[in-house]
Structure formats: C-alpha cells, structure tokens
Motif scaffolding. Structure first.
Motif, PDB file in Angstrom:
ATOM      1  N   VAL A 186      56.263  26.872  24.690  1.00 38.80           N
ATOM      2  CA  VAL A 186      56.232  28.199  25.308  1.00 38.80           C
ATOM      3  C   VAL A 186      54.793  28.595  25.630  1.00 38.80           C
ATOM      4  O   VAL A 186      54.497  29.097  26.728  1.00 38.80           O
ATOM      5  N   LEU A 187      53.886  28.371  24.693  1.00 41.56           N
ATOM      6  CA  LEU A 187      52.482  28.696  24.928  1.00 41.56           C
ATOM      7  C   LEU A 187      51.912  27.860  26.069  1.00 41.56           C
ATOM      8  O   LEU A 187      51.133  28.357  26.889  1.00 41.56           O
ATOM      9  N   LEU A 188      52.296  26.580  26.114  1.00 38.73           N
ATOM     10  CA  LEU A 188      51.801  25.694  27.168  1.00 38.73           C
ATOM     11  C   LEU A 188      52.233  26.198  28.539  1.00 38.73           C
ATOM     12  O   LEU A 188      51.424  26.226  29.482  1.00 38.73           O
ATOM     13  N   GLN A 189      53.493  26.590  28.686  1.00 33.41           N
ATOM     14  CA  GLN A 189      53.985  27.080  29.968  1.00 33.41           C
ATOM     15  C   GLN A 189      53.218  28.309  30.420  1.00 33.41           C
ATOM     16  O   GLN A 189      52.838  28.438  31.592  1.00 33.41           O
ATOM     17  N   ASN A 190      52.977  29.235  29.500  1.00 33.37           N
ATOM     18  CA  ASN A 190      52.239  30.452  29.858  1.00 33.37           C
ATOM     19  C   ASN A 190      50.772  30.149  30.170  1.00 33.37           C
ATOM     20  O   ASN A 190      50.191  30.748  31.082  1.00 33.37           O
ATOM     21  N   ALA A 191      50.183  29.218  29.424  1.00 27.49           N
ATOM     22  CA  ALA A 191      48.795  28.844  29.695  1.00 27.49           C
ATOM     23  C   ALA A 191      48.663  28.202  31.069  1.00 27.49           C
ATOM     24  O   ALA A 191      47.693  28.454  31.804  1.00 27.49           O
ATOM     25  N   LEU A 192      49.632  27.361  31.441  1.00 21.76           N
ATOM     26  CA  LEU A 192      49.607  26.735  32.766  1.00 21.76           C
ATOM     27  C   LEU A 192      49.718  27.790  33.866  1.00 21.76           C
ATOM     28  O   LEU A 192      49.011  27.710  34.885  1.00 21.76           O
ATOM     29  N   ASN A 193      50.588  28.773  33.680  1.00 19.33           N
ATOM     30  CA  ASN A 193      50.741  29.828  34.682  1.00 19.33           C
ATOM     31  C   ASN A 193      49.446  30.609  34.864  1.00 19.33           C
ATOM     32  O   ASN A 193      49.022  30.894  35.998  1.00 19.33           O
ATOM     33  N   VAL A 194      48.817  30.978  33.740  1.00 16.35           N
ATOM     34  CA  VAL A 194      47.564  31.723  33.826  1.00 16.35           C
ATOM     35  C   VAL A 194      46.479  30.859  34.458  1.00 16.35           C
ATOM     36  O   VAL A 194      45.712  31.326  35.319  1.00 16.35           O
ATOM     37  N   GLY A 195      46.401  29.598  34.052  1.00 12.62           N
ATOM     38  CA  GLY A 195      45.376  28.712  34.592  1.00 12.62           C
ATOM     39  C   GLY A 195      45.527  28.473  36.082  1.00 12.62           C
ATOM     40  O   GLY A 195      44.543  28.488  36.829  1.00 12.62           O
ATOM     41  N   VAL A 196      46.772  28.277  36.545  1.00 15.02           N
ATOM     42  CA  VAL A 196      47.009  28.049  37.973  1.00 15.02           C
ATOM     43  C   VAL A 196      46.647  29.288  38.779  1.00 15.02           C
ATOM     44  O   VAL A 196      45.932  29.201  39.796  1.00 15.02           O
ATOM     45  N   SER A 197      47.124  30.444  38.352  1.00 19.43           N
ATOM     46  CA  SER A 197      46.820  31.680  39.086  1.00 19.43           C
ATOM     47  C   SER A 197      45.323  31.939  39.108  1.00 19.43           C
ATOM     48  O   SER A 197      44.743  32.266  40.158  1.00 19.43           O
ATOM     49  N   GLY A 198      44.680  31.804  37.935  1.00 25.95           N
ATOM     50  CA  GLY A 198      43.243  32.038  37.875  1.00 25.95           C
ATOM     51  C   GLY A 198      42.461  31.058  38.726  1.00 25.95           C
ATOM     52  O   GLY A 198      41.522  31.442  39.430  1.00 25.95           O
ATOM     53  N   GLY A 199      42.842  29.779  38.690  1.00 24.46           N
ATOM     54  CA  GLY A 199      42.135  28.785  39.471  1.00 24.46           C
ATOM     55  C   GLY A 199      42.229  29.032  40.966  1.00 24.46           C
ATOM     56  O   GLY A 199      41.235  28.922  41.691  1.00 24.46           O
ATOM     57  N   LEU A 200      43.429  29.382  41.437  1.00 26.35           N
ATOM     58  CA  LEU A 200      43.616  29.647  42.871  1.00 26.35           C
ATOM     59  C   LEU A 200      42.846  30.895  43.306  1.00 26.35           C
ATOM     60  O   LEU A 200      42.225  30.908  44.383  1.00 26.35           O
ATOM     61  N   MET A 201      42.892  31.932  42.467  1.00 29.02           N
ATOM     62  CA  MET A 201      42.183  33.170  42.812  1.00 29.02           C
ATOM     63  C   MET A 201      40.677  32.946  42.837  1.00 29.02           C
ATOM     64  O   MET A 201      39.977  33.398  43.759  1.00 29.02           O
ATOM     65  N   ILE A 202      40.142  32.238  41.858  1.00 27.68           N
ATOM     66  CA  ILE A 202      38.706  31.990  41.788  1.00 27.68           C
ATOM     67  C   ILE A 202      38.260  31.104  42.947  1.00 27.68           C
ATOM     68  O   ILE A 202      37.219  31.343  43.582  1.00 27.68           O
ATOM     69  N   ASP A 203      39.048  30.090  43.270  1.00 29.10           N
ATOM     70  CA  ASP A 203      38.691  29.170  44.355  1.00 29.10           C
ATOM     71  C   ASP A 203      38.596  29.893  45.690  1.00 29.10           C
ATOM     72  O   ASP A 203      37.769  29.532  46.536  1.00 29.10           O
ATOM     73  N   ARG A 204      39.428  30.907  45.894  1.00 25.88           N
ATOM     74  CA  ARG A 204      39.422  31.643  47.165  1.00 25.88           C
ATOM     75  C   ARG A 204      38.533  32.879  47.118  1.00 25.88           C
ATOM     76  O   ARG A 204      38.620  33.750  47.989  1.00 25.88           O
ATOM     77  N   GLY A 205      37.674  32.990  46.105  1.00 25.17           N
ATOM     78  CA  GLY A 205      36.730  34.093  46.050  1.00 25.17           C
ATOM     79  C   GLY A 205      37.322  35.403  45.567  1.00 25.17           C
ATOM     80  O   GLY A 205      36.722  36.466  45.794  1.00 25.17           O
ATOM     81  N   HIS A 206      38.455  35.362  44.882  1.00 28.88           N
ATOM     82  CA  HIS A 206      39.094  36.573  44.372  1.00 28.88           C
ATOM     83  C   HIS A 206      39.123  36.595  42.848  1.00 28.88           C
ATOM     84  O   HIS A 206      40.008  37.196  42.238  1.00 28.88           O
ATOM     85  N   GLY A 207      38.136  35.955  42.230  1.00 30.51           N
ATOM     86  CA  GLY A 207      38.078  35.949  40.776  1.00 30.51           C
ATOM     87  C   GLY A 207      37.927  37.336  40.192  1.00 30.51           C
ATOM     88  O   GLY A 207      38.489  37.641  39.125  1.00 30.51           O
ATOM     89  N   ASP A 208      37.170  38.213  40.906  1.00 34.75           N
ATOM     90  CA  ASP A 208      36.993  39.579  40.408  1.00 34.75           C
ATOM     91  C   ASP A 208      38.321  40.329  40.396  1.00 34.75           C
ATOM     92  O   ASP A 208      38.593  41.127  39.487  1.00 34.75           O
ATOM     93  N   VAL A 209      39.155  40.069  41.393  1.00 32.19           N
ATOM     94  CA  VAL A 209      40.473  40.710  41.448  1.00 32.19           C
ATOM     95  C   VAL A 209      41.344  40.187  40.296  1.00 32.19           C
ATOM     96  O   VAL A 209      42.029  40.966  39.609  1.00 32.19           O
ATOM     97  N   PHE A 210      41.298  38.883  40.072  1.00 33.11           N
ATOM     98  CA  PHE A 210      42.104  38.287  39.010  1.00 33.11           C
ATOM     99  C   PHE A 210      41.757  38.880  37.651  1.00 33.11           C
ATOM    100  O   PHE A 210      42.631  39.384  36.933  1.00 33.11           O
ATOM    101  N   PHE A 211      40.483  38.847  37.290  1.00 36.29           N
ATOM    102  CA  PHE A 211      40.083  39.352  35.969  1.00 36.29           C
ATOM    103  C   PHE A 211      40.193  40.874  35.889  1.00 36.29           C
ATOM    104  O   PHE A 211      40.487  41.423  34.828  1.00 36.29           O
ATOM    105  N   GLY A 212      39.961  41.540  37.023  1.00 31.97           N
ATOM    106  CA  GLY A 212      40.071  42.998  37.020  1.00 31.97           C
ATOM    107  C   GLY A 212      41.492  43.482  36.807  1.00 31.97           C
ATOM    108  O   GLY A 212      41.708  44.579  36.287  1.00 31.97           O
ATOM    109  N   LEU A 213      42.471  42.660  37.196  1.00 28.40           N
ATOM    110  CA  LEU A 213      43.873  43.062  37.041  1.00 28.40           C
ATOM    111  C   LEU A 213      44.499  42.539  35.754  1.00 28.40           C
ATOM    112  O   LEU A 213      45.342  43.200  35.153  1.00 28.40           O
ATOM    113  N   ILE A 214      44.086  41.349  35.322  1.00 26.93           N
ATOM    114  CA  ILE A 214      44.742  40.756  34.154  1.00 26.93           C
ATOM    115  C   ILE A 214      44.111  41.181  32.833  1.00 26.93           C
ATOM    116  O   ILE A 214      44.773  41.223  31.793  1.00 26.93           O
ATOM    117  N   THR A 215      42.822  41.538  32.849  1.00 28.88           N
ATOM    118  CA  THR A 215      42.136  41.852  31.596  1.00 28.88           C
ATOM    119  C   THR A 215      42.601  43.152  30.942  1.00 28.88           C
ATOM    120  O   THR A 215      42.781  43.185  29.715  1.00 28.88           O
TER     121      THR A 215
END
Length: 331
Positions: A186-215
């Motif tokens: 269960v933890l692995l599945q959630n970690a993969l979801n967070v990692g994929v979303s964060g990686g895609l957002m950061i790669d496209r220059g939206h890391g501030d949006v990702f951390f600003g919304l999830i933190t």
C-alpha cells in the motif's frame, strides 16, 4: 493448615488488593493488571480458607474483598468523559509514540521511493512516454493537478477527503491481521503516485505548484498514514516476536491498543481534510498555505512526543482499562 501462619503470609496481598479496589477509578494500566492478578490470587486464598477453617470473620472478610474486586474487574465503568480525556491525553499519544521506530521506517521507505521515482522521471522523456502521452501529461501538469483541489465545493471536498483517508488509515491498521504483509505494498503504491506526479510537474517547470498544493495538507495526511502503517506492521510482527509474553496475550494487548491508533487517526485526518478542502485551494499566498501545513504537522508531532513520552513513563500501555486477558475461574 496453620491458619495464623497463612494469614501472616498473605495479609500484605489482601491489604494491597483492598487498596487497589478503593482506588479503582484512578488506576494506571499497570495497576489494573496488578488488580486482576491479586483478585485471582485472593480468590484462591478464599477457597483454601473455606476448606481449612471455620473462622467466620476471616471467611467474611475475604468473601467481601473478593466480591468487591470482582466488581472492580468486571463490572465497573469509568465515566465517559474520563475515558474520552484519557484517550486523547494518554492512550493514543502513548501508542503513537511507542511505534515511533516503525513509523519512522514507513516514512523513510515512502520518501526514498517517491524521491527516486521523481528523480528518474525528470529529464527522461523515454520514461515519461511509458506513463502517458505528451498531451495527457500537459493536461495533468497545466490543469488536472491543480483543478482537483478546486473543482468541488470546499466543505464537500474536505468531507470526501476525510472519509477516504480515514478509511485508508483504518484499512492499513486492519492489514495487521495478515501479519502486516500488505502494508508495504500500500505504501509503495502511494509513493509511486506521489513520485510520478511530482516528477512530471517538476520536469515541466511546475514544481512550485506541486509543492504549494501538496504540502499544506500532505504533511499531516501522510504522517497519519505512516503512523497507521507503522502500527499495523508492529502488530503483525507481534505474531512473530511476542516479546517474552504468550503469543495470545501479546496479540490481545497490542490488538486492543492498536484500535487507539485507528480511532485517533479520525480527528487527525479530519483536520488534514479541512486543510485540503479549505486551505490548499484558497487564495492565500503559497507561503501562508504551506505555513499552515507546517504548523499543523509540528503541533501533531509535539503532541505525540510530549504527551506520549510522559504517558509511557507513567506506565500507560495504550491498552484499555480493566481488560483482563484471563477470566478468573475461582471464587
């Protein structure tokens, strides 16, 4: 049998049981265990005395003491307000603090996987292409991720998040019945979801949006999930290593105490849900939203560490009061 010698040998136990019965509404978890043990012992003494002497005074005293102790063990109930107060000031923080190593282990494992996946995705178009098409990734990064937090009315969204997360936390604890084996998955599945979303957002220059919304809500929400996961895995490990107790007794104690984690997570996740529904999508500046999340997280950690450590020093186990694992059979 020399009745005088018998009385002299056991008077201290009788006096101690008398003392515990008088203070039954103020007993700690350790004292409740002592009360149950002494009740069983004195009930045996009463049986011996009845078969060995006609001393009505001694028999009457022990009979009355055993009857009062039986009532204290099986029939007395503390006021609801006292149980409520004990739960939030002692039982829950004690149990949460006691599983600290399991809790930290779950946190570390989750973060390692999430960061590794995000790192793997950033700057790696081949990996991204296996996740979604460029158009789908663009839709996620520029619209879907942020819209998720604002497409429903705030209170309705907060309630939905609370129910979903509370169910996940309780489900995680219940996986302990399967020795905790499903919990890492269960933890692995959630970690993969967070990692994929964060990686895609950061790669496209939206890391501030990702951390600003999830933190803002994610700190407390994930902490609650990690705590539930750690508690569930510890209960599962009790089957393998009962720690010097019988396996049945250890499981009974840990199982009852574990319910404190499941119940305690409900208000914690309610607060997280309110933050996610009301603060995360609000018009507050990012620093303010993140600051609220950090304060909520710091308050919860301080609550667990300060009250939990104190409760454990005072003998709190997280178990329910007056819950003998063995029913007295004599007296």
């Amino acid at each position: 049998m020399d009745i005088d010698a018998f009385v002299a040998a056991h008077r201290a136990s009788w006096d101690r049981l008398e003392q515990l019965v008088r203070r039954r509404r103020e007993l700690t978890g350790v004292e409740v265990d002592e009360l149950v043990e002494l009740y069983q012992r004195v009930a045996t003494h009463l049986s011996i005395v009845r078969s060995s002497t006609t001393d009505a005074l001694l028999i009457g005293r022990l009979s009355a003491l055993v009857a009062r102790a039986r009532s204290a063990v099986s029939g007395a109930h503390a006021p609801a307000w006292r149980e409520f107060t004990r739960f939030f000031t002692s039982s829950f923080p004690a149990m949460a603090y006691s599983v600290g190593r399991w809790w930290l282990g779950a946190t570390a494992g989750f973060m390692i996987v999430a960061v590794a996946v995000a790192w793997w995705i950033v700057g790696n178009p081949e990996v991204q292409s296996t996740i979604a098409t460029p158009e789908e990734i663009k839709q996620l990064v520029e619209h879907d991720f942020a819209d998720y937090y604002s497409e429903h009315p705030a209170l309705s969204f907060a309630g939905k998040v609370w129910v979903n997360n509370a169910f996940l936390a309780i489900q995680t604890v219940m996986y302990a019945l399967l020795l905790g084996i499903p919990i890492p998955w269960v933890l692995l599945q959630n970690a993969l979801n967070v990692g994929v979303s964060g990686g895609l957002m950061i790669d496209r220059g939206h890391g501030d949006v990702f951390f600003g919304l999830i933190t803002p809500h994610g700190l407390l929400e994930l902490t609650a999930i990690f705590l539930a996961a750690g508690a569930g895995m510890r209960l599962g490990w009790t089957v393998i290593d009962p720690g010097g107790k019988s396996r049945g007794q250890a499981l009974a104690e840990q199982g009852r105490a574990m319910m404190n984690i499941a119940l305690g997570m409900i208000p914690v996740l309610l607060i997280s849900g309110l933050i996610e529904g009301l603060v995360t999508p609000s018009g507050l500046p990012t620093w303010a939203r993140v600051g609220i999340g950090v304060l909520a997280e710091a308050a919860f950690l301080a609550y667990v560490v300060i009250l939990g450590r104190r409760a454990l020093r005072e003998g709190e186990t997280g178990d329910i009061e007056q819950a003998p694992d063995m029913a007295p059979a004599t007296g």
